[in-house]
Design an enzyme around this catalytic site. Structure first.
Site, PDB file in Angstrom:
ATOM      1  N   CYS A 289       0.888  -1.324  -0.038  1.00  0.00           N
ATOM      2  CA  CYS A 289       0.006   0.059   0.028  1.00  0.00           C
ATOM      3  C   CYS A 289       0.825   1.130   0.027  1.00  0.00           C
ATOM      4  O   CYS A 289       1.966   1.224   0.496  1.00  0.00           O
ATOM      5  CB  CYS A 289      -1.030   0.293   1.140  1.00  0.00           C
ATOM      6  SG  CYS A 289      -2.138  -1.269   1.610  1.00  0.00           S
TER       7      CYS A 289
ATOM      8  N   ARG B  20       3.695  -0.262  -4.991  1.00  0.00           N
ATOM      9  CA  ARG B  20       3.518  -0.856  -3.558  1.00  0.00           C
ATOM     10  C   ARG B  20       2.251  -1.362  -3.428  1.00  0.00           C
ATOM     11  O   ARG B  20       1.831  -2.468  -2.431  1.00  0.00           O
ATOM     12  CB  ARG B  20       3.479   0.491  -2.529  1.00  0.00           C
ATOM     13  CG  ARG B  20       4.915   1.055  -2.306  1.00  0.00           C
ATOM     14  CD  ARG B  20       4.822   2.195  -1.524  1.00  0.00           C
ATOM     15  NE  ARG B  20       4.626   1.842   0.025  1.00  0.00           N
ATOM     16  CZ  ARG B  20       5.740   1.263   0.636  1.00  0.00           C
ATOM     17  NH1 ARG B  20       6.899   1.522   0.161  1.00  0.00           N
ATOM     18  NH2 ARG B  20       5.546   0.875   1.849  1.00  0.00           N
TER      19      ARG B  20
ATOM     20  N   TRP C 280      -2.860  -2.658  -1.552  1.00  0.00           N
ATOM     21  CA  TRP C 280      -2.507  -4.042  -1.750  1.00  0.00           C
ATOM     22  C   TRP C 280      -3.382  -5.098  -0.671  1.00  0.00           C
ATOM     23  O   TRP C 280      -2.946  -4.574   0.454  1.00  0.00           O
ATOM     24  CB  TRP C 280      -0.754  -4.194  -1.633  1.00  0.00           C
ATOM     25  CG  TRP C 280      -0.632  -5.725  -1.986  1.00  0.00           C
ATOM     26  CD1 TRP C 280      -0.467  -6.155  -3.331  1.00  0.00           C
ATOM     27  CD2 TRP C 280      -0.405  -6.798  -1.099  1.00  0.00           C
ATOM     28  NE1 TRP C 280       0.098  -7.430  -3.092  1.00  0.00           N
ATOM     29  CE2 TRP C 280       0.148  -7.882  -1.912  1.00  0.00           C
ATOM     30  CE3 TRP C 280      -0.444  -6.825   0.289  1.00  0.00           C
ATOM     31  CZ2 TRP C 280       0.474  -9.148  -1.150  1.00  0.00           C
ATOM     32  CZ3 TRP C 280      -0.358  -8.083   0.904  1.00  0.00           C
ATOM     33  CH2 TRP C 280       0.370  -9.231   0.222  1.00  0.00           C
TER      34      TRP C 280
ATOM     35  N   ASN D 237      -1.461   1.715   5.820  1.00  0.00           N
ATOM     36  CA  ASN D 237      -0.605   0.767   5.346  1.00  0.00           C
ATOM     37  C   ASN D 237       0.076  -0.041   6.544  1.00  0.00           C
ATOM     38  O   ASN D 237       0.577   0.317   7.270  1.00  0.00           O
ATOM     39  CB  ASN D 237       0.707   1.266   4.514  1.00  0.00           C
ATOM     40  CG  ASN D 237       1.762   0.417   4.287  1.00  0.00           C
ATOM     41  OD1 ASN D 237       1.402  -0.700   3.926  1.00  0.00           O
ATOM     42  ND2 ASN D 237       2.826   0.804   4.123  1.00  0.00           N
ATOM     43  N   GLY D 238      -0.302  -1.533   6.303  1.00  0.00           N
ATOM     44  CA  GLY D 238       0.106  -2.076   7.270  1.00  0.00           C
ATOM     45  C   GLY D 238      -1.082  -3.221   7.931  1.00  0.00           C
ATOM     46  O   GLY D 238      -1.997  -3.201   7.059  1.00  0.00           O
TER      47      GLY D 238
ATOM     48  N   GLU E 193      16.902 -17.706  -9.085  1.00  0.00           N
ATOM     49  CA  GLU E 193      16.603 -16.430  -9.444  1.00  0.00           C
ATOM     50  C   GLU E 193      15.809 -16.539 -10.834  1.00  0.00           C
ATOM     51  O   GLU E 193      14.837 -15.535 -10.847  1.00  0.00           O
ATOM     52  CB  GLU E 193      17.708 -15.533  -9.426  1.00  0.00           C
ATOM     53  CG  GLU E 193      17.433 -13.982  -9.711  1.00  0.00           C
ATOM     54  CD  GLU E 193      16.445 -13.258  -9.037  1.00  0.00           C
ATOM     55  OE1 GLU E 193      16.045 -13.784  -7.883  1.00  0.00           O
ATOM     56  OE2 GLU E 193      15.930 -12.168  -9.399  1.00  0.00           O
TER      57      GLU E 193
ATOM     58  N   LYS F 189      11.950 -15.275 -11.304  1.00  0.00           N
ATOM     59  CA  LYS F 189      11.667 -14.098 -12.256  1.00  0.00           C
ATOM     60  C   LYS F 189      10.557 -14.436 -13.275  1.00  0.00           C
ATOM     61  O   LYS F 189       9.380 -13.788 -13.493  1.00  0.00           O
ATOM     62  CB  LYS F 189      12.810 -13.471 -13.105  1.00  0.00           C
ATOM     63  CG  LYS F 189      13.725 -12.668 -12.233  1.00  0.00           C
ATOM     64  CD  LYS F 189      13.610 -11.359 -12.194  1.00  0.00           C
ATOM     65  CE  LYS F 189      12.959 -11.250 -10.885  1.00  0.00           C
ATOM     66  NZ  LYS F 189      13.638 -11.202  -9.731  1.00  0.00           N
TER      67      LYS F 189
ATOM     68  N   GLU G  69       6.964 -14.888 -11.461  1.00  0.00           N
ATOM     69  CA  GLU G  69       6.287 -13.663 -10.747  1.00  0.00           C
ATOM     70  C   GLU G  69       5.616 -12.863 -11.891  1.00  0.00           C
ATOM     71  O   GLU G  69       4.940 -12.213 -11.646  1.00  0.00           O
ATOM     72  CB  GLU G  69       7.249 -12.848  -9.868  1.00  0.00           C
ATOM     73  CG  GLU G  69       8.360 -12.410 -10.449  1.00  0.00           C
ATOM     74  CD  GLU G  69       9.130 -11.565  -8.969  1.00  0.00           C
ATOM     75  OE1 GLU G  69       8.792 -11.221  -8.178  1.00  0.00           O
ATOM     76  OE2 GLU G  69      10.308 -11.406  -9.201  1.00  0.00           O
TER      77      GLU G  69
ATOM     78  N   HIS H  30      16.911 -36.600  -8.192  1.00  0.00           N
ATOM     79  CA  HIS H  30      16.251 -37.100  -6.866  1.00  0.00           C
ATOM     80  C   HIS H  30      14.794 -36.426  -6.760  1.00  0.00           C
ATOM     81  O   HIS H  30      14.163 -36.599  -5.692  1.00  0.00           O
ATOM     82  CB  HIS H  30      17.076 -36.385  -5.717  1.00  0.00           C
ATOM     83  CG  HIS H  30      18.548 -37.029  -5.684  1.00  0.00           C
ATOM     84  ND1 HIS H  30      18.757 -38.169  -5.258  1.00  0.00           N
ATOM     85  CD2 HIS H  30      19.521 -36.164  -5.994  1.00  0.00           C
ATOM     86  CE1 HIS H  30      20.019 -38.376  -5.329  1.00  0.00           C
ATOM     87  NE2 HIS H  30      20.531 -37.266  -5.838  1.00  0.00           N
TER      88      HIS H  30
ATOM     89  N   LYS I 106       5.821  -4.181  -4.661  1.00  0.00           N
ATOM     90  CA  LYS I 106       7.234  -3.956  -4.481  1.00  0.00           C
ATOM     91  C   LYS I 106       7.955  -4.086  -3.095  1.00  0.00           C
ATOM     92  O   LYS I 106       8.871  -4.709  -2.887  1.00  0.00           O
ATOM     93  CB  LYS I 106       7.603  -2.810  -5.086  1.00  0.00           C
ATOM     94  CG  LYS I 106       8.989  -2.358  -5.134  1.00  0.00           C
ATOM     95  CD  LYS I 106       9.686  -3.234  -6.311  1.00  0.00           C
ATOM     96  CE  LYS I 106      11.253  -2.977  -6.541  1.00  0.00           C
ATOM     97  NZ  LYS I 106      11.859  -4.138  -7.321  1.00  0.00           N
TER      98      LYS I 106
HETATM   99  O1  M6R Z   1      12.942  -4.946  -0.725  1.00  0.00           O
HETATM  100  P1  M6R Z   1      13.466  -6.585  -0.519  1.00  0.00           P
HETATM  101  O2  M6R Z   1      14.891  -6.957  -1.186  1.00  0.00           O
HETATM  102  O3  M6R Z   1      13.586  -6.729   1.134  1.00  0.00           O
HETATM  103  O4  M6R Z   1      12.513  -7.499  -1.010  1.00  0.00           O
HETATM  104  C1  M6R Z   1      12.518  -8.878  -1.250  1.00  0.00           C
HETATM  105  C2  M6R Z   1      11.515  -9.643  -1.801  1.00  0.00           C
HETATM  106  O5  M6R Z   1      10.029  -9.123  -1.545  1.00  0.00           O
HETATM  107  C3  M6R Z   1      11.872  -9.225  -3.187  1.00  0.00           C
HETATM  108  O6  M6R Z   1      13.201  -9.512  -3.755  1.00  0.00           O
HETATM  109  C4  M6R Z   1      10.750 -10.004  -4.195  1.00  0.00           C
HETATM  110  O7  M6R Z   1      10.982 -11.431  -4.123  1.00  0.00           O
HETATM  111  C5  M6R Z   1      11.105  -9.440  -5.655  1.00  0.00           C
HETATM  112  N1  M6R Z   1       9.646  -9.343  -5.900  1.00  0.00           N
HETATM  113  C6  M6R Z   1      11.515 -10.519  -6.411  1.00  0.00           C
HETATM  114  O8  M6R Z   1      11.698  -9.866  -7.986  1.00  0.00           O
END
Ligand code: M6R
Length: 618
Positions: free
Chosen positions: A2, A27, A75, A101-102, A491, A495, A498, A514, A613
């Site tokens: 948010c 956010r 969010w 927010n929270g 990673e 990517k 998501e 395995h 984010k």
């Molecule tokens: O801001 P941060 O690096 O602490 O965020 C951690 C994760 O939320 C962040 O890396 C998330 O996995 C991303 N969307 C990955 O692309």
């Protein structure tokens, strides 16, 4: 999650709020809303489901004239993404409006207590409970808005960043925070104030910023100095910071999406990240990290390092472990912050906990830091957002300095984090005498060349784009790597899933036999990261295992590779580099691949569904 933005001053508020919401849309983006105090002191609320643009369209049809207002992009946590659940929420009397927010964890108990006192609720949100609570406290104690907010928050358990206005107190804008970020921008002579979840909506108006601390309530009144009170101890002194944001980083710079821009930003921002830290004189390189110089004792004599982080930052942590163990010979663990914070793990004084976070606001990482601190560990932060909560909680650290990252899928932050981890491991290894002189020079000289090598990888964008077209059909992907490239496999898979919503698993290549090998068939693309390093021949054997099951291989290889070319359907070449720096190159084609698959599927790359984010809830 948010985003909150608010303004009080002499300018028309709508453009400020809308511009601010767009900057904060990363956010959360399932609904948006705003509240204004009109010139005749009427509180007006507008809400729209979906993106900020929908709210903007709605406002374009109104004739809002106001110099005090606040807005929110959501969010969803409590209650689905609907207009009803969108913020701001109004109190029962309609006099108080609140954005939040929270999460108020004890909202259900508070709600049933308020219901017994005759309060009714329109939404399913915890935020509406909080605004009703503020009104209830005000009706009982007859205090002003600020005091009522303070009293109400004392009854709440959880996390919050809030802004509140009351049409009976039109000169006040009240803000508070606990575990969710909130920045206050102060205009000339206190004639105007800005509030926002990060500094980006404020930076174009004023450089003078105050970051609220946990359990602080701020009262903003035109022409008066900001007053900040701690919930328990009363009035506090605060520091006004001069914040200089590079605003050009906040636009797409001609790219269709922030994510693509941020992938292409990498050569330049990694140079920024190394500037003043990786030094060269007469052909010899050295690292200077002020944090290591200043806290040599605590860092060099550490009994153990534990890296805590989430998501992409956790993947960077896995590479950090290999770097620290290799160059410093210090035992290093990597923990998911969300598990670490509630674990009974042994952390003792004399240990170092490294928190890695792009946003510096991730709730789990912040809580992990607090837990480790309480157990006596020395905390080192690797953070991007300057002045963020995690940065402020650490004992020392190194900013990655890659500029704001807006795309929800983290790209340049990952390579920035690995760059800082490499510098840290080498600086510390040198101090401890555990790094070989020749290797020290060799790695630093090569690190200096990495930005140019990334440029070469980026030249293959068109080829990767064409390759991505054939992947849009896939429902499952496997990403396999070994050694330094194993975290890159994780990673790459993260990517893809998501932003393209294709299920993808990252695995250590040899571990595939395995279990995951059962999934392999002619439908399943298997992406190997197979650069010319120590486990190259081993990974070729793993490829043979996939081919025997009719799997289709796509591989990231070292330039000039012939062996993999004969096994794979397609290869993407990256320039030769040292094993420990390979992730900085091999991750780039995987970032581009997921980007182009998502674009080909016509998905919203920068704001994928269900994500935000900055994850400020646990
Ligand atoms: O801001 P941060 O690096 O602490 O965020 C951690 C994760 O939320 C962040 O890396 C998330 O996995 C991303 N969307 C990955 O692309």
């Amino acid at each position: 999650m948010c985003g909150i933005v608010a303004y009080m001053g002499y300018r028309q508020v709508v453009p400020i709020l809308m511009e601010g919401l767009h900057k904060l849309e990363y956010r959360g983006y399932d609904s948006a809303g705003c509240a204004f105090l009109s010139e005749d002191r009427q509180l007006k609320v507008f809400k729209a489901r979906g993106k900020v643009a929908n709210l903007e369209r709605l406002l374009a049809e109104q004739n809002v004239c106001s110099t005090l207002g606040m807005a929110h992009t959501r969010w969803a946590t409590h209650g689905g993404p609907s207009e009803l659940n969108a913020h701001p929420h109004l109190s029962q009397s309609g006099h108080i409006a609140l954005v939040h927010n929270g999460i108020i964890e004890n909202y259900a108990t508070l709600r049933s207590q308020l219901e017994k006192r005759g309060y009714t609720f329109r939404s399913e949100t915890d935020t509406e409970v909080l605004v009703q609570l503020i009104e209830y406290v005000m009706s009982v104690r007859k205090d002003d808005l600020a005091t009522s907010v303070r009293m109400a928050l004392k009854l709440c358990i959880g996390a919050y960043a809030i802004a509140a206005i009351d049409d009976r107190h039109p000169q006040q804008l009240v803000a508070a925070r606990k575990a969710s970020p909130l920045a206050i921008g102060i205009g000339e002579n206190n004639e105007e104030f800005f509030l926002a979840s990060d500094a980006s909506p404020i930076a174009g108006y004023t450089k003078k910023i105050v970051y609220l601390e946990d359990e602080e309530v701020a009262v903003l009144e035109r022409g008066k100095k900001v007053r900040i009170e701690n919930l328990h101890t009363g009035v506090v002194d605060y520091e006004v910071k001069e914040v200089d944001l590079d605003l050009s980083m906040l636009d797409k710079g001609g790219f269709p999406h922030f994510m693509l821009k941020e992938i292409f930003d990498q050569p330049a921002v990694l140079r920024d990240c190394m500037r003043g830290r990786l030094l060269e004189k007469d052909g010899r390189h050295r690292v200077v990290l002020s944090a290591v110089e200043q806290y040599r004792e605590q860092l060099a004599n550490a009994k153990r390092f534990t890296i805590v982080s989430c998501g992409t930052s956790w993947h960077a942590g896995l590479i950090g472990k290999q770097l620290i163990e290799h160059f410093c010979r210090i035992h290093t663990e990597v923990a998911y912050a969300s598990e670490f914070r509630y674990s009974d793990t042994v952390i003792e004084p004399g240990e170092v906990v490294v928190a890695i976070s792009q946003s510096g606001e991730t709730a789990d990482t912040l809580a992990a830091v607090e837990m480790a601190k309480a157990k006596g560990a020395f905390i080192f932060g690797i953070v991007n957002s300057v002045g963020s909560s995690i940065a402020r909680q650490t004992d020392t650290g190194t900013y990655i300095h890659i500029g704001p990252e807006i795309g929800v899928a983290s790209t340049k932050a990952f390579t920035g984090q690995i760059t800082v981890l490499t510098l840290l491991a080498l600086a510390l290894g040198k101090t401890r005498g555990t790094v070989d002189e020749e290797e020290y020079e060799e790695v630093l000289a090569e690190l200096d060349r990495i930005p140019d090598k990334i440029k070469k990888v980026l030249q293959q964008n068109d080829k990767i784009k064409a390759l991505a077209q054939i992947f849009t059909y896939a429902r499952n992907f496997l990403y396999l790597g070994r050694g330094w490239n194993y975290p890159v496999a994780l990673e790459g898979a993260l990517k893809l899933k998501e932003i393209s919503y294709i299920h993808a698993e990252g695995y250590p290549a040899a571990e595939m036999k395995h279990g995951p090998i059962a999934l392999v068939d002619q439908e399943m693309p298997v992406v190997f990261i197979a650069t010319h390093h120590q486990l190259y021949q081993k990974i070729i054997s793993n490829m043979q295992e996939v081919i025997s099951r009719k799997g289709r291989i796509f591989a990231v290889v070292t330039e000039g590779d012939e062996q993999v070319k004969n096994l794979a359907v397609e290869v993407i070449e990256v320039p030769a580099t040292l094993a420990c720096l390979a992730p900085l190159l091999t991750v780039v084609p995987l970032q581009l691949l997921s980007y182009h698959v998502a674009v080909a599927k016509r998905l919203n790359v920068d704001q994928p569904r269900n994500l935000a984010k900055s994850v400020t809830v646990e």
